[in-house]
Design a protein around this motif. Structure first.
Motif: not given
Length: 243
Positions: A125-138, A140-153
């Motif tokens: 849900q939170h990890t893939d090779v092309d999904v970046p992480h962000f430091g504390e300064d960069d 924010n709430f929306v950026r974090g939400a939009l870097h989670t991943i939906d996957r079909p099962y």
């Protein structure tokens, strides 16, 4: 990263990466959940090293106000320990009376499977090779939400049992990060709204779950700073990881 590099140097790029993926899979899916409960593995430094059965941090938190079990939560931890101790006592008595084999077949083995499934679900849900992480300064709430991943099962389970039993927590997870109070029966509607509003930002990966998990095991090892984000370091491995 040094361990993966050593395996690649010893076994070659393809076989070394496979060996590393197998090790990562074992460490995350089998060892990961008990390690998280006992020492807060992968929890980050903000709350210090934590133990879910002892309420105080084992080390000094980087952010003391974000202690994992603040205030009256500590008492709740110790109350829950009573129940855990009772279960451990029952399991020990069961094992003594009927043997390790029966206990593992009916309790220990299924528990390992459930723990592995929980970790796999959360990891993807939170990890893939092309999904970046962000430091504390960069971050924010929306950026974090939009870097989670939906996957079909559906490719893993064409009958829909997984989505039904888990209330689509894997296929509507982005919406959960926008608002965790959304009830499960409204999650699909919320997901559809997010897709419509942010079509270029919404992350959806149709890769079958076993393939996606194997890619993450091999490719999500260490990050390096590039611009305002931290990206997975996989230079020269793009072909093997299908980046």
């Amino acid at each position: 990263l040094a361990g993966r590099t050593a395996l690649i140097n010893a076994l070659g790029k393809e076989d070394g990466l496979k060996a590393w993926g197998a090790i990562q899979g074992f460490l995350h899916l089998i060892v990961g959940w008990p390690a998280y409960l006992l020492i807060g593995a992968t929890g980050g430094p903000a709350r210090g090293m934590t133990n879910h059965y002892y309420a105080n941090p084992l080390t000094t938190p980087d952010q003391p106000k974000k202690e994992l079990f603040p205030g009256n939560w500590k008492e709740k931890v110790y109350k829950s320990d009573i129940g855990i101790a009772a279960v451990l006592g029952i399991v020990a008595a069961w094992t003594a009376c009927n043997g390790v084999g029966q206990m593992m077949a009916l309790y220990g083995g299924p528990l390992i499977v459930v723990n592995a499934w929980l970790v796999a679900y959360t990891w993807l849900q939170h990890t893939d090779v092309d999904v970046p992480h962000f430091g504390e300064d960069d971050h924010n709430f929306v950026r974090g939400a939009l870097h989670t991943i939906d996957r079909p099962y559906d490719k893993l389970d064409p009958w829909g049992a997984i989505d039904f039993l888990h209330h689509k927590i894997g296929t509507t997870h982005v919406a959960h990060h926008f608002d965790s109070t959304i009830p499960h029966y409204k999650a699909q509607a919320a997901t559809d709204a997010i897709k419509e509003k942010f079509p270029e930002l919404y992350l959806y990966d149709p890769t079958p779950i076993p393939e996606a998990l194997w890619r993450v095991c091999k490719g999500c090892t260490a990050v390096e700073k590039r611009g305002d984000r931290w990206v997975w370091k996989n230079d020269g491995l793009e072909e093997q990881l299908e980046i």
